[in-house]
Design a protein around this motif. Structure first.
Motif, short mmCIF file in Angstrom:
data_model
loop_
_atom_site.label_atom_id
_atom_site.label_comp_id
_atom_site.label_asym_id
_atom_site.label_seq_id
_atom_site.Cartn_x
_atom_site.Cartn_y
_atom_site.Cartn_z
N GLU A 1 -46.84 -60.46 -92.75
CA GLU A 1 -45.61 -61.12 -92.29
C GLU A 1 -45.53 -61.09 -90.76
N LEU A 2 -45.86 -59.92 -90.19
CA LEU A 2 -45.83 -59.77 -88.73
C LEU A 2 -46.82 -60.73 -88.08
N ARG A 3 -47.97 -60.80 -88.69
CA ARG A 3 -49.02 -61.70 -88.21
C ARG A 3 -48.53 -63.15 -88.17
N ARG A 4 -47.88 -63.56 -89.25
CA ARG A 4 -47.36 -64.93 -89.31
C ARG A 4 -46.28 -65.15 -88.25
N LEU A 5 -45.42 -64.13 -88.09
CA LEU A 5 -44.36 -64.25 -87.08
C LEU A 5 -44.97 -64.43 -85.69
N LEU B 1 -49.20 -51.86 -77.69
CA LEU B 1 -49.84 -50.89 -78.58
C LEU B 1 -49.09 -50.71 -79.91
N PRO B 2 -47.75 -50.55 -79.92
CA PRO B 2 -47.08 -50.40 -81.21
C PRO B 2 -47.27 -51.63 -82.11
N VAL B 3 -47.27 -52.81 -81.51
CA VAL B 3 -47.43 -54.04 -82.28
C VAL B 3 -48.85 -54.12 -82.85
N LEU B 4 -49.83 -53.77 -82.01
CA LEU B 4 -51.22 -53.82 -82.49
C LEU B 4 -51.42 -52.82 -83.63
N TYR B 5 -50.75 -51.66 -83.54
CA TYR B 5 -50.82 -50.67 -84.62
C TYR B 5 -50.22 -51.26 -85.90
N ALA B 6 -49.03 -51.86 -85.77
CA ALA B 6 -48.35 -52.43 -86.93
C ALA B 6 -49.18 -53.55 -87.56
N LEU B 7 -49.84 -54.34 -86.72
CA LEU B 7 -50.68 -55.43 -87.24
C LEU B 7 -51.84 -54.91 -88.09
N GLN B 8 -52.23 -53.65 -87.84
CA GLN B 8 -53.30 -53.04 -88.63
C GLN B 8 -52.76 -52.26 -89.83
N HIS B 9 -51.63 -51.55 -89.64
CA HIS B 9 -51.25 -50.54 -90.62
C HIS B 9 -49.95 -50.77 -91.36
N SER B 10 -49.13 -51.69 -90.93
CA SER B 10 -47.86 -51.89 -91.63
C SER B 10 -48.10 -52.53 -92.99
N PRO B 11 -47.34 -52.14 -94.01
CA PRO B 11 -47.42 -52.86 -95.30
C PRO B 11 -46.98 -54.32 -95.13
N THR C 1 -38.37 -54.87 -86.25
CA THR C 1 -38.13 -53.93 -87.34
C THR C 1 -39.45 -53.53 -88.02
N ILE C 2 -40.30 -54.51 -88.25
CA ILE C 2 -41.60 -54.19 -88.86
C ILE C 2 -42.37 -53.22 -87.98
N VAL C 3 -42.34 -53.47 -86.66
CA VAL C 3 -43.08 -52.59 -85.74
C VAL C 3 -42.47 -51.18 -85.77
#
Lengths: 322, 322
Positions: B252-256, B238-248, B272-274
């Protein structure tokens, strides 16, 4: 005697079993349904459900719904096959790619668990707790048999007794249970149920020994998997154990086995030593003895056609060539 | 609130469960017994049997033998863990080597099957067919959840809904079933049994989301396994899915993630991004909401101490740090 004739008495039920299997393997998760379909299409003799159904019809006038238990029996068999292929890292079974080679070990492990759970659920719904326990005990026994097989791999010190205990757990207990469950479904007396169990056990022993013989004598095309597979994997079967004791080339065979790495040439040489040792004939003597035991175990006053069919199955197991 | 206080009411029963587990895992085949002992020694929270026992005591005067069902519940849990470790190819769990790393995949697959069969056998012997079916359904559900998890690995397109369905099947259904079975053992009315099931489901969802949060926030030493393990394996929580939608830094996270091959540096950057995205806080909001749901689900007239304990468990799930 061909399979359709032999199973004629339960042909309609076996068709219903196929139908029910196709329905019950359905899951909202596509991949589970795909693996289930793959396993179904790979076919098989349906020996265990057929024996269950036959034994369940050994008293006339029986009306209980028999298909669900037959379905559960075959699902348990399917589950053990899919897990066996993971354990053996097998690439093909019955001439088709295995589930693990197609979908990977993870999906195969889970599909097996799913089939076990569905099978036990079906029995819980349609049979008695005592019948369910017979099947859970069979699964425990088969796990023990497989572990023993792994333990004894490449072990040239193992005895014939080790082999017989192992195949009883791996194969004969399940066939015995299928017959016992049939007897219970038919409402037979306890001694008759026990007699059917003994019949199934003896047929199962003969069946597995024949299987092990065919791995040495049949061609890859007949088997639908590479011939000599057992020896290559270090699974030492009755003819091999005989050869390790009695062949004039037993030292050579011993060295081939413990090398743990047979190339085609080494495998062919090993198989030749076993074939020339008299081990095949020795194993067939065991088959005959078990089949005699099976025939003698059958209660005299079973329904006549059922009795004839069970006798014919015992004949068939001794004669099958693949 | 520490675990012993929380489970005080069922402490004696839990000791009896440990004792019975040690006996039931015994097999004439040494290696199965060894794996069983290893799994027992690895310990665990015994959350599911504790919840079962607590719910089973929610009416005073209950005298039915509860230990066998609690034992079966924990055996099913142990079986899924040992198969999960095969599937994930995990080297350690709870700080100890996994069964597969110690004995190999084949022994682990068979040990899991053995535990499943023993568990179902125990339930068949000591509970109703309806209770057995609840447990077989749970195993089917968990298999489906695991397959969905494999399907969705590294898939950045999956929705929050995909995640919630998956963890319901993987975790919450089993905890729900443990509570439901307790209610049935206590002889509660159907609506009360359903309420306990809802409580268990909500606690289970909160439990799994917390687990997924801890994989991102805790240290490897706290977890007893490498931190960031889920992300490394492509299991998007869940935190990762949130970050994939809302992180600036979502691109980068997507590519990782889709690189499918994170080294230590890449993993640390992903985590760290998450952490910086607000995804942890977002996931904790879900936890709070589920725990509120759990508290509200509890029937008002359960035995007072049981009710207080179930409330305390809901609190504990939200607070645990490892």
């Amino acid at each position: 005697m061909t399979k359709p004739t032999m199973f004629a008495l339960v042909e309609a039920d076996l068709r219903a079993v196929e139908q029910a299997l196709a329905e019950i393997i359905h899951s909202p998760v596509d991949q589970l349904t795909q693996v289930g379909r793959h396993l179904l299409q790979a076919g098989g003799k349906r020996l265990r459900p057929a024996l269950y159904l036959l034994c369940a019809k050994s008293r006339q006038g029986e009306t209980r719904a028999l298909v669900p238990v037959a379905v559960a029996i075959e699902m348990i068999h399917m589950a053990t096959l899919v897990h066996d292929d993971v354990i053996d890292n097998a690439a093909t079974r019955r001439g088709l790619p295995t589930a693990n080679s197609r979908w990977g070990n993870h999906v195969s492990v889970l599909s097996g668990d799913f089939l076990f759970a569905k099978a036990f659920s079906t029995v819980a719904r349609h049979a008695t707790p005592a019948m369910l326990r017979i099947l859970t005990d069979v699964v425990c026994s088969m796990c023990e048999g497989e572990i023993l097989q792994i333990r004894d791999t490449f072990s040239v010190e193992q005895s014939e007794e080790d082999y017989l205990v192992r195949i009883a757990k791996k194969t004969a207990d399940f066939i015995a249970a299928s017959c016992e469950l049939g007897g219970l479904s038919a409402g037979l007396a306890p001694d008759e149920v026990a007699a059917l169990r003994r019949y199934g056990h003896a047929v199962g022993m003969a069946f597995q020994i024949t299987d092990d013989i065919l791995d040495i004598t049949a061609t890859s095309a007949q088997l639908g998997k590479p011939a000599g597979n057992d020896l290559r994997q270090g699974i030492l079967t009755l003819p091999v154990l005989y050869a390790l004791q009695h062949s004039p080339c037993r030292e050579e065979l011993r060295r081939l086995v413990i090398s743990r790495d047979l190339d085609e040439l080494g495998l062919e040489r090993g198989l030749t030593i076993v074939r020339d040792s008299g081990g095949i004939e020795y194993a067939y003597e065991h088959v005959s003895r078990y089949l005699k035991e099976a025939r003698l175990a059958l209660p005299a006053d079973l329904d006549g056609i059922v009795r004839q069919t069970l006798l014919a199955i015992a004949d068939f197991v001794g004669l099958r060539k693949y």
